[in-house]
Scaffold this motif. Structure first.
Motif, PDB file in Angstrom:
ATOM      1  N   CYS A  40     -16.842  87.107 -81.420  1.00  0.00           N
ATOM      2  CA  CYS A  40     -15.471  86.611 -82.187  1.00  0.00           C
ATOM      3  C   CYS A  40     -14.580  86.650 -81.201  1.00  0.00           C
ATOM      4  O   CYS A  40     -13.542  85.662 -81.226  1.00  0.00           O
ATOM      5  N   TYR A  41     -14.335  87.502 -80.244  1.00  0.00           N
ATOM      6  CA  TYR A  41     -13.414  87.508 -79.313  1.00  0.00           C
ATOM      7  C   TYR A  41     -13.290  86.406 -78.399  1.00  0.00           C
ATOM      8  O   TYR A  41     -12.292  85.687 -78.012  1.00  0.00           O
ATOM      9  N   ARG A  42     -14.536  85.553 -78.194  1.00  0.00           N
ATOM     10  CA  ARG A  42     -14.747  84.300 -77.439  1.00  0.00           C
ATOM     11  C   ARG A  42     -14.164  83.295 -78.201  1.00  0.00           C
ATOM     12  O   ARG A  42     -13.480  82.395 -77.641  1.00  0.00           O
ATOM     13  N   TYR A  43     -14.238  83.207 -79.288  1.00  0.00           N
ATOM     14  CA  TYR A  43     -13.641  82.256 -80.197  1.00  0.00           C
ATOM     15  C   TYR A  43     -12.331  82.317 -80.701  1.00  0.00           C
ATOM     16  O   TYR A  43     -11.610  81.369 -80.869  1.00  0.00           O
ATOM     17  N   LEU A  44     -11.758  83.513 -80.787  1.00  0.00           N
ATOM     18  CA  LEU A  44     -10.521  83.622 -81.424  1.00  0.00           C
ATOM     19  C   LEU A  44      -9.605  84.715 -80.533  1.00  0.00           C
ATOM     20  O   LEU A  44     -10.099  85.479 -79.863  1.00  0.00           O
ATOM     21  N   SER A  45      -8.459  84.045 -80.263  1.00  0.00           N
ATOM     22  CA  SER A  45      -7.576  84.516 -79.164  1.00  0.00           C
ATOM     23  C   SER A  45      -6.900  85.760 -79.646  1.00  0.00           C
ATOM     24  O   SER A  45      -6.357  86.561 -78.918  1.00  0.00           O
ATOM     25  N   ALA A  46      -6.800  85.971 -81.029  1.00  0.00           N
ATOM     26  CA  ALA A  46      -6.140  87.241 -81.369  1.00  0.00           C
ATOM     27  C   ALA A  46      -6.949  88.293 -81.929  1.00  0.00           C
ATOM     28  O   ALA A  46      -7.948  87.818 -82.676  1.00  0.00           O
TER      29      ALA A  46
ATOM     30  N   ASP B 206     -15.013  89.135 -67.399  1.00  0.00           N
ATOM     31  CA  ASP B 206     -13.715  89.472 -68.140  1.00  0.00           C
ATOM     32  C   ASP B 206     -12.509  88.457 -67.790  1.00  0.00           C
ATOM     33  O   ASP B 206     -11.934  88.357 -68.707  1.00  0.00           O
ATOM     34  N   ASP B 207     -12.660  88.168 -66.580  1.00  0.00           N
ATOM     35  CA  ASP B 207     -11.388  87.297 -66.191  1.00  0.00           C
ATOM     36  C   ASP B 207     -11.858  85.741 -66.831  1.00  0.00           C
ATOM     37  O   ASP B 207     -10.715  85.464 -67.341  1.00  0.00           O
ATOM     38  N   VAL B 208     -13.120  85.355 -66.911  1.00  0.00           N
ATOM     39  CA  VAL B 208     -13.177  84.223 -67.587  1.00  0.00           C
ATOM     40  C   VAL B 208     -13.101  84.167 -68.803  1.00  0.00           C
ATOM     41  O   VAL B 208     -12.241  83.363 -69.583  1.00  0.00           O
ATOM     42  N   LEU B 209     -13.423  85.339 -69.755  1.00  0.00           N
ATOM     43  CA  LEU B 209     -13.373  85.348 -71.098  1.00  0.00           C
ATOM     44  C   LEU B 209     -11.727  85.350 -71.422  1.00  0.00           C
ATOM     45  O   LEU B 209     -11.388  84.808 -72.472  1.00  0.00           O
ATOM     46  N   LEU B 210     -11.063  86.200 -70.693  1.00  0.00           N
ATOM     47  CA  LEU B 210      -9.528  86.279 -70.887  1.00  0.00           C
ATOM     48  C   LEU B 210      -8.891  84.934 -70.460  1.00  0.00           C
ATOM     49  O   LEU B 210      -8.040  84.639 -71.611  1.00  0.00           O
ATOM     50  N   ALA B 211      -9.230  84.252 -69.771  1.00  0.00           N
ATOM     51  CA  ALA B 211      -8.970  82.896 -69.495  1.00  0.00           C
ATOM     52  C   ALA B 211      -8.907  82.040 -70.557  1.00  0.00           C
ATOM     53  O   ALA B 211      -7.927  81.081 -71.055  1.00  0.00           O
ATOM     54  N   ILE B 212     -10.268  82.045 -71.246  1.00  0.00           N
ATOM     55  CA  ILE B 212     -10.652  81.133 -72.367  1.00  0.00           C
ATOM     56  C   ILE B 212      -9.751  81.599 -73.559  1.00  0.00           C
ATOM     57  O   ILE B 212      -9.466  80.584 -74.089  1.00  0.00           O
ATOM     58  N   ARG B 213      -9.477  83.033 -73.756  1.00  0.00           N
ATOM     59  CA  ARG B 213      -8.612  83.363 -74.795  1.00  0.00           C
ATOM     60  C   ARG B 213      -7.277  83.009 -74.585  1.00  0.00           C
ATOM     61  O   ARG B 213      -6.435  83.011 -75.710  1.00  0.00           O
ATOM     62  N   THR B 214      -6.840  82.408 -73.452  1.00  0.00           N
ATOM     63  CA  THR B 214      -5.191  82.140 -73.339  1.00  0.00           C
ATOM     64  C   THR B 214      -5.141  80.468 -73.686  1.00  0.00           C
ATOM     65  O   THR B 214      -4.022  79.920 -73.854  1.00  0.00           O
TER      66      THR B 214
ATOM     67  N   PRO C 200      -5.152  77.057 -75.951  1.00  0.00           N
ATOM     68  CA  PRO C 200      -4.708  76.843 -77.439  1.00  0.00           C
ATOM     69  C   PRO C 200      -5.891  76.823 -78.374  1.00  0.00           C
ATOM     70  O   PRO C 200      -7.079  76.739 -78.078  1.00  0.00           O
ATOM     71  N   ALA C 201      -5.641  77.390 -79.737  1.00  0.00           N
ATOM     72  CA  ALA C 201      -6.676  77.695 -80.563  1.00  0.00           C
ATOM     73  C   ALA C 201      -7.897  76.471 -80.431  1.00  0.00           C
ATOM     74  O   ALA C 201      -8.837  76.719 -80.735  1.00  0.00           O
ATOM     75  N   ALA C 202      -7.298  75.204 -80.840  1.00  0.00           N
ATOM     76  CA  ALA C 202      -8.162  74.330 -81.170  1.00  0.00           C
ATOM     77  C   ALA C 202      -8.943  73.827 -79.857  1.00  0.00           C
ATOM     78  O   ALA C 202     -10.100  73.812 -79.923  1.00  0.00           O
ATOM     79  N   THR C 203      -8.193  74.033 -78.719  1.00  0.00           N
ATOM     80  CA  THR C 203      -9.010  73.749 -77.195  1.00  0.00           C
ATOM     81  C   THR C 203      -9.949  74.687 -77.151  1.00  0.00           C
ATOM     82  O   THR C 203     -11.010  74.277 -76.579  1.00  0.00           O
ATOM     83  N   GLN C 204      -9.777  75.991 -77.508  1.00  0.00           N
ATOM     84  CA  GLN C 204     -10.642  76.978 -77.030  1.00  0.00           C
ATOM     85  C   GLN C 204     -11.904  76.889 -78.084  1.00  0.00           C
ATOM     86  O   GLN C 204     -12.817  77.397 -77.708  1.00  0.00           O
TER      87      GLN C 204
ATOM     88  N   GLN D 165      -7.135  73.222 -67.785  1.00  0.00           N
ATOM     89  CA  GLN D 165      -6.299  74.358 -67.857  1.00  0.00           C
ATOM     90  C   GLN D 165      -6.896  75.748 -67.371  1.00  0.00           C
ATOM     91  O   GLN D 165      -6.620  76.499 -66.863  1.00  0.00           O
ATOM     92  N   LEU D 166      -8.387  75.611 -67.519  1.00  0.00           N
ATOM     93  CA  LEU D 166      -9.043  76.759 -67.061  1.00  0.00           C
ATOM     94  C   LEU D 166      -9.005  76.687 -65.551  1.00  0.00           C
ATOM     95  O   LEU D 166      -9.231  77.690 -64.739  1.00  0.00           O
ATOM     96  N   ARG D 167      -9.237  75.364 -65.040  1.00  0.00           N
ATOM     97  CA  ARG D 167      -9.244  75.352 -63.697  1.00  0.00           C
ATOM     98  C   ARG D 167      -7.885  75.758 -63.045  1.00  0.00           C
ATOM     99  O   ARG D 167      -7.995  76.574 -61.912  1.00  0.00           O
ATOM    100  N   GLU D 168      -6.814  75.641 -63.858  1.00  0.00           N
ATOM    101  CA  GLU D 168      -5.416  75.907 -63.283  1.00  0.00           C
ATOM    102  C   GLU D 168      -5.298  77.233 -63.444  1.00  0.00           C
ATOM    103  O   GLU D 168      -4.775  78.173 -62.346  1.00  0.00           O
ATOM    104  N   LEU D 169      -5.920  78.162 -64.251  1.00  0.00           N
ATOM    105  CA  LEU D 169      -5.884  79.528 -64.400  1.00  0.00           C
ATOM    106  C   LEU D 169      -6.643  80.186 -63.617  1.00  0.00           C
ATOM    107  O   LEU D 169      -6.406  81.428 -63.079  1.00  0.00           O
ATOM    108  N   LEU D 170      -7.777  79.743 -63.204  1.00  0.00           N
ATOM    109  CA  LEU D 170      -8.952  80.401 -62.298  1.00  0.00           C
ATOM    110  C   LEU D 170      -8.541  80.108 -60.710  1.00  0.00           C
ATOM    111  O   LEU D 170      -9.424  80.665 -60.096  1.00  0.00           O
ATOM    112  N   GLN D 171      -7.752  79.182 -60.558  1.00  0.00           N
ATOM    113  CA  GLN D 171      -7.516  79.110 -58.935  1.00  0.00           C
ATOM    114  C   GLN D 171      -7.072  80.317 -58.161  1.00  0.00           C
ATOM    115  O   GLN D 171      -6.406  80.978 -58.777  1.00  0.00           O
TER     116      GLN D 171
END
Length: 195
Positions: free
Chosen positions: A38-44, A121-129, A131-135, A172-178
């Protein structure tokens, strides 16, 4: 909670009979894995817990239809949770149909040397950032392996919109994870909840 394979049929039968102790045992056994999903799918966090509770309610309501000969219980519950997350995320996400002309990113979107230094955790946190539709599209396509055709049917969007969201997520993930980005250095307390 540790449940042996010998105990599981009794727990399933107890859930089918709507007995609270068996429902509680099933909930405790699958709680951590389903909450991660559920955390993976929903950002809040609130939405993740809402999807988890909705999913377990659907499990209890439909367990009478579960057939162990058609598949493993964990996979059946996983499928119900994914659909609960999709239903809730669909309400939160804003999908705009996009034209068929867009840049699709096919190359590896994060360098392997960067991945070696990241925590899950870093990757999961980045995914949660994202936008909802994109996530939502990213999780369905990359993590759970749905095709763009399946995603378009699940979310009532076009396949090109699904492809666009996946491409946007990768960018967006590429930019976040650089490595030059300081947002993803160590797991945060919030991201540890999802593990």
């Amino acid at each position: 909670m540790s449940i042996s394979t010998k105990q599981m049929p009794g727990i399933i039968e107890g859930c089918k009979a709507n007995r609270r102790p068996e429902q509680e045992a099933l909930y405790k056994f699958f709680y951590a894995d389903m909450l991660k999903l559920c955390y993976r799918y929903l950002s809040a966090d609130e939405l993740a817990y809402e999807a988890l509770n909705t999913g377990f309610l659907k499990v209890y309501q439909n367990i009478k239809y579960y057939n162990e000969h058609k598949g493993e219980l964990g996979a059946w519950i996983h499928s119900i949770m994914v659909h609960a997350c999709i239903d809730l995320a669909r309400k939160e996400a804003r999908f705009n149909n996009v034209a068929n002309t867009f840049d699709v990113i096919d190359e590896v979107f994060v360098e392997p040397s960067v991945l070696e230094k990241l925590y899950v955790d870093d990757v999961l946190l980045a995914i949660r950032t994202l936008p909802a539709a994109t996530q939502l599209v990213f999780n369905l396509a990359v993590i759970d392996g749905y095709s763009h055709h399946d995603i378009s049917e699940q979310l009532n969007i076009s396949e090109s919109t699904s492809r666009w969201h996946l491409s946007a997520a990768k960018k967006q993930l590429r930019e976040l994870l650089q490595p030059s980005n300081n947002q993803v250095n160590k797991p945060t307390e919030k991201s540890n909840k999802a593990t």
